[in-house]
Design a protein around this motif. Structure first.
Motif, mmCIF file in Angstrom:
data_model
loop_
_atom_site.group_PDB
_atom_site.id
_atom_site.type_symbol
_atom_site.label_atom_id
_atom_site.label_comp_id
_atom_site.label_asym_id
_atom_site.label_seq_id
_atom_site.Cartn_x
_atom_site.Cartn_y
_atom_site.Cartn_z
ATOM 1 N N ASN A 72 -3.009 -1.797 -11.137
ATOM 2 C CA ASN A 72 -4.412 -2.172 -11.253
ATOM 3 C C ASN A 72 -4.592 -3.673 -11.016
ATOM 4 O OD1 ASN A 72 -7.223 -1.737 -11.937
ATOM 5 N ND2 ASN A 72 -6.763 -2.782 -13.853
ATOM 6 N N ILE A 73 -3.683 -4.478 -11.552
ATOM 7 C CA ILE A 73 -3.744 -5.923 -11.334
ATOM 8 C C ILE A 73 -3.572 -6.244 -9.853
ATOM 9 C CG2 ILE A 73 -2.544 -8.104 -11.792
ATOM 10 C CD1 ILE A 73 -1.993 -6.972 -14.644
ATOM 11 N N LEU A 74 -2.662 -5.554 -9.191
ATOM 12 C CA LEU A 74 -2.457 -5.751 -7.757
ATOM 13 C C LEU A 74 -3.711 -5.416 -6.960
ATOM 14 C CD1 LEU A 74 -0.597 -6.171 -5.219
ATOM 15 C CD2 LEU A 74 -0.159 -3.723 -5.372
ATOM 16 N N VAL A 75 -4.280 -4.256 -7.208
ATOM 17 C CA VAL A 75 -5.479 -3.835 -6.467
ATOM 18 C C VAL A 75 -6.630 -4.805 -6.728
ATOM 19 C CG1 VAL A 75 -7.224 -2.019 -6.283
ATOM 20 C CG2 VAL A 75 -4.803 -1.414 -6.367
ATOM 21 N N LEU A 76 -6.787 -5.204 -7.970
ATOM 22 C CA LEU A 76 -7.851 -6.151 -8.301
ATOM 23 C C LEU A 76 -7.624 -7.501 -7.619
ATOM 24 C CD1 LEU A 76 -10.342 -6.886 -9.975
ATOM 25 C CD2 LEU A 76 -8.782 -7.574 -11.794
ATOM 26 N N SER A 77 -6.390 -7.982 -7.631
ATOM 27 C CA SER A 77 -6.085 -9.267 -6.991
ATOM 28 C C SER A 77 -6.405 -9.241 -5.506
ATOM 29 C CB SER A 77 -4.610 -9.622 -7.181
ATOM 30 O OG SER A 77 -4.318 -9.801 -8.526
ATOM 31 N N TRP A 78 -6.061 -8.154 -4.858
ATOM 32 C CA TRP A 78 -6.354 -8.031 -3.428
ATOM 33 C C TRP A 78 -7.843 -7.825 -3.179
ATOM 34 C CZ3 TRP A 78 -1.849 -4.564 -1.269
ATOM 35 C CH2 TRP A 78 -0.677 -5.324 -1.230
ATOM 36 N N ALA A 79 -8.501 -7.067 -4.054
ATOM 37 C CA ALA A 79 -9.916 -6.767 -3.852
ATOM 38 C C ALA A 79 -10.781 -8.023 -3.932
ATOM 39 C CB ALA A 79 -10.388 -5.737 -4.877
ATOM 40 N N SER A 85 -2.449 -14.456 -8.102
ATOM 41 C CA SER A 85 -1.416 -13.418 -8.192
ATOM 42 C C SER A 85 -1.293 -12.643 -6.883
ATOM 43 C CB SER A 85 -1.730 -12.469 -9.344
ATOM 44 O OG SER A 85 -2.988 -11.872 -9.174
ATOM 45 N N PHE A 86 -1.673 -13.285 -5.807
ATOM 46 C CA PHE A 86 -1.637 -12.623 -4.500
ATOM 47 C C PHE A 86 -0.215 -12.279 -4.074
ATOM 48 C CE2 PHE A 86 -2.852 -12.174 0.030
ATOM 49 C CZ PHE A 86 -3.965 -11.389 -0.155
ATOM 50 N N LEU A 87 0.753 -13.098 -4.467
ATOM 51 C CA LEU A 87 2.149 -12.838 -4.127
ATOM 52 C C LEU A 87 2.919 -12.231 -5.294
ATOM 53 C CD1 LEU A 87 4.445 -13.076 -2.062
ATOM 54 C CD2 LEU A 87 4.883 -15.355 -2.950
ATOM 55 N N SER A 88 2.636 -12.712 -6.495
ATOM 56 C CA SER A 88 3.422 -12.245 -7.646
ATOM 57 C C SER A 88 3.142 -10.779 -7.990
ATOM 58 C CB SER A 88 3.167 -13.127 -8.866
ATOM 59 O OG SER A 88 1.809 -13.079 -9.254
ATOM 60 N N ALA A 89 1.898 -10.342 -7.900
ATOM 61 C CA ALA A 89 1.578 -8.952 -8.255
ATOM 62 C C ALA A 89 2.317 -7.939 -7.373
ATOM 63 C CB ALA A 89 0.070 -8.724 -8.216
ATOM 64 N N LEU A 91 5.147 -8.319 -5.861
ATOM 65 C CA LEU A 91 6.566 -8.390 -6.208
ATOM 66 C C LEU A 91 6.851 -7.697 -7.537
ATOM 67 C CD1 LEU A 91 7.395 -12.029 -5.070
ATOM 68 C CD2 LEU A 91 7.947 -9.882 -3.908
ATOM 69 N N ILE A 92 5.940 -7.832 -8.485
ATOM 70 C CA ILE A 92 6.126 -7.171 -9.777
ATOM 71 C C ILE A 92 5.989 -5.659 -9.615
ATOM 72 C CG2 ILE A 92 5.240 -6.949 -12.119
ATOM 73 C CD1 ILE A 92 4.390 -9.905 -11.921
ATOM 74 N N VAL A 93 5.062 -5.216 -8.772
ATOM 75 C CA VAL A 93 4.931 -3.773 -8.511
ATOM 76 C C VAL A 93 6.221 -3.246 -7.890
ATOM 77 C CG1 VAL A 93 3.735 -2.041 -7.106
ATOM 78 C CG2 VAL A 93 2.423 -3.740 -8.361
ATOM 79 N N LEU A 94 6.784 -3.985 -6.938
ATOM 80 C CA LEU A 94 8.054 -3.565 -6.330
ATOM 81 C C LEU A 94 9.187 -3.522 -7.357
ATOM 82 C CD1 LEU A 94 7.978 -5.392 -2.894
ATOM 83 C CD2 LEU A 94 7.786 -2.938 -3.325
ATOM 84 N N ALA A 95 9.223 -4.499 -8.247
ATOM 85 C CA ALA A 95 10.244 -4.497 -9.295
ATOM 86 C C ALA A 95 10.070 -3.300 -10.216
ATOM 87 C CB ALA A 95 10.173 -5.801 -10.095
ATOM 88 N N ASN A 96 8.821 -2.973 -10.536
ATOM 89 C CA ASN A 96 8.565 -1.815 -11.387
ATOM 90 C C ASN A 96 8.944 -0.522 -10.672
ATOM 91 O OD1 ASN A 96 6.749 0.422 -12.541
ATOM 92 N ND2 ASN A 96 6.646 -1.197 -14.074
ATOM 93 N N LEU A 97 8.638 -0.423 -9.391
ATOM 94 C CA LEU A 97 9.041 0.759 -8.623
ATOM 95 C C LEU A 97 10.560 0.888 -8.589
ATOM 96 C CD1 LEU A 97 6.522 0.760 -5.650
ATOM 97 C CD2 LEU A 97 6.799 2.524 -7.399
#
Length: 121
Positions: A72-79, A85-89, A91-97
């Motif tokens: 959700n943070i990733l989608v919101l940051s991009w939206a 958090s354009f780069l960090s989000a 990367l964190i999603v990838l780490a979580n995956l």
């Protein structure tokens, strides 16, 4: 560990950021802050996910809880094109995956494509 302070701020009912409401992200976070108990519940879930991720026995559950929050943070940051958090989000999603894939053997029973041996008597 990053979700502990941000979750704690939300549980205490404080604003998460000092971004101005004229900024799209600041406007969103101000509206989220004004929801009251929903804002607090997000903080509780962030802290729960963080604590679970720190304990090896509960890390899989922590990754499962963490995934929709960080997605959700990733989608919101991009939206809203938030550069903070354009780069960090992503990367964190990838780490979580990665964590979810690492524990796939624990989670595979929830997926419909996994075949189960069922013996009916």
């Amino acid at each position: 560990m990053g979700f502990l302070p941000s979750g704690f701020v939300k549980v205490n009912g404080e604003r998460f950021t000092d971004l101005a409401v004229c900024h799209p992200m600041g406007h969103y976070l101000e509206a989220l802050h004004r929801t009251g108990y929903y804002y607090t519940s997000i903080g509780i879930m962030q802290m729960t996910a963080a604590i679970f991720l720190l304990i090896p026995r509960t890390a899989t559950l922590g990754a499962v809880i963490y995934f929709p929050i960080i997605l959700n943070i990733l989608v919101l940051s991009w939206a809203v094109r938030f550069e903070g958090s354009f780069l960090s989000a992503p990367l964190i999603v990838l780490a979580n995956l990665y964590l979810l894939c690492w524990d796939y053997h624990k989670l595979k029973f929830i997926f419909p494509w996994e075949q189960r041996d069922v013996y009916l008597n």
